[in-house]
Design an enzyme around this catalytic site. Sequence first.
Site, PDB file in Angstrom:
ATOM      1  N   ASP A  38       0.834  -1.208   0.000  1.00  0.00           N
ATOM      2  CA  ASP A  38       0.000   0.000   0.000  1.00  0.00           C
ATOM      3  C   ASP A  38       0.872   1.263   0.000  1.00  0.00           C
ATOM      4  O   ASP A  38       1.989   1.246   0.504  1.00  0.00           O
ATOM      5  CB  ASP A  38      -0.900  -0.024   1.243  1.00  0.00           C
ATOM      6  CG  ASP A  38      -2.094   0.898   1.101  1.00  0.00           C
ATOM      7  OD1 ASP A  38      -2.353   1.390  -0.015  1.00  0.00           O
ATOM      8  OD2 ASP A  38      -2.775   1.128   2.118  1.00  0.00           O
ATOM      9  N   ASN A  86     -10.719  -2.779  -6.512  1.00  0.00           N
ATOM     10  CA  ASN A  86      -9.895  -1.757  -7.184  1.00  0.00           C
ATOM     11  C   ASN A  86     -10.461  -1.306  -8.536  1.00  0.00           C
ATOM     12  O   ASN A  86     -10.033  -0.288  -9.076  1.00  0.00           O
ATOM     13  CB  ASN A  86      -8.450  -2.233  -7.359  1.00  0.00           C
ATOM     14  CG  ASN A  86      -7.633  -2.174  -6.083  1.00  0.00           C
ATOM     15  OD1 ASN A  86      -6.677  -2.923  -5.907  1.00  0.00           O
ATOM     16  ND2 ASN A  86      -7.994  -1.280  -5.157  1.00  0.00           N
TER      17      ASN A  86
HETATM   18  C1  FPP Z   1      -1.550   0.303  -3.468  1.00  0.00           C
HETATM   19  O1  FPP Z   1      -1.189   1.639  -3.525  1.00  0.00           O
HETATM   20  C2  FPP Z   1      -1.109  -0.394  -4.625  1.00  0.00           C
HETATM   21  C3  FPP Z   1      -1.920  -0.924  -5.582  1.00  0.00           C
HETATM   22  C4  FPP Z   1      -3.375  -0.926  -5.592  1.00  0.00           C
HETATM   23  C5  FPP Z   1      -1.340  -1.566  -6.746  1.00  0.00           C
HETATM   24  C6  FPP Z   1      -0.221  -2.483  -6.421  1.00  0.00           C
HETATM   25  C7  FPP Z   1       0.636  -2.585  -7.575  1.00  0.00           C
HETATM   26  C8  FPP Z   1       1.959  -2.537  -7.537  1.00  0.00           C
HETATM   27  C9  FPP Z   1       2.766  -2.448  -6.342  1.00  0.00           C
HETATM   28  C10 FPP Z   1       2.663  -2.637  -8.768  1.00  0.00           C
HETATM   29  C11 FPP Z   1       3.453  -3.896  -8.842  1.00  0.00           C
HETATM   30  C12 FPP Z   1       2.664  -5.110  -8.910  1.00  0.00           C
HETATM   31  C13 FPP Z   1       2.863  -6.053  -9.824  1.00  0.00           C
HETATM   32  C14 FPP Z   1       2.225  -7.374  -9.674  1.00  0.00           C
HETATM   33  C15 FPP Z   1       3.705  -5.839 -10.997  1.00  0.00           C
HETATM   34  P1  FPP Z   1      -2.332   2.705  -3.615  1.00  0.00           P
HETATM   35  O2  FPP Z   1      -2.513   3.091  -5.020  1.00  0.00           O
HETATM   36  O3  FPP Z   1      -3.567   2.181  -2.956  1.00  0.00           O
HETATM   37  O4  FPP Z   1      -1.706   3.865  -2.787  1.00  0.00           O
HETATM   38  P2  FPP Z   1      -2.482   4.917  -1.896  1.00  0.00           P
HETATM   39  O5  FPP Z   1      -3.169   4.136  -0.809  1.00  0.00           O
HETATM   40  O6  FPP Z   1      -1.403   5.788  -1.382  1.00  0.00           O
HETATM   41  O7  FPP Z   1      -3.453   5.619  -2.781  1.00  0.00           O
END
Ligand code: FPP
Length: 262
Positions: A38, A86
Amino acid sequence: MWKKIFGKSENANEENSASLFEQVNKDCLPRHIAIIMDGNGRWATGKGMMRSVGHTAGVKALKRTLKAAIALNLEAMTVYAFSTENWKRPAAEVEFLMKLFSEYLEKEIAEMDSDNVRIKFIGRVDELSPGLKKQIADAEQRTANNTGVKFTVGVNYGGQDEMVRAVQSLAQDVKNGSLEPENIDSKLLESRLDTKELPPVDLVIRTSGDMRLSNFLIWQTAYAEFWFTDTNWPDFDKEKLAEALLDYSQRDRRFGGLNTKK
Ligand code: FPP
């Protein structure tokens, strides 16, 4: 206890000379770690950049962390890349993430294969684009016989959805007469989960400060330990992983019983 996981020395000067990671005692490791990656968005917006930059940096953090898991010879590492919830994000961000998963497979699969990693995806993979589904199937097939880290990626994954699908599969067997309801037990239900080939989760790591499970592996984490850090996912590295492992080594896991540590 410090000595138990880090093994080498309790002398502060000596400890400073080697990274925490180098000092991890491989005899005290969890079998299965699950990571909620996250904070990509917050990492980027905090630097005045677009959220997508955070996701791209998140891919690098994932690569670092998988390399660390390989070095430690962890049995299993499961990450939450995209939840069934998501899809509510702006279409452009969803599209960017799907492209990122595809590029990740394209660029990394050969190295994962040579690192003896077995990759699998969990969740409603069938709802992804035909191109991504093909890449996933190819990656899983290519690494199916590898015997190193079992690396599992949750994409379009939700724990409740996984349970519903497992229950539907059991109900189908009851309906066609091959299963009696009284023969349903936790082992049988587990055998219908996406994670059927994995050990239970020992340690959940969640970055970026929030302290919740967010529908990740809700069955498999029944007795897991939890470790939270304010560090955003793009800044996660093997030293942070070592910190989590130290903390884990100090937990008294009773599984409903009495103390296991003296
Ligand atoms: C959470 O950060 C992350 C995600 C929803 C996406 C996870 C994806 C990656 C880490 C990319 C790599 C993964 C692969 C499998 C290549 P957020 O967007 O919820 O952050 P925030 O809470 O600060 O908004």
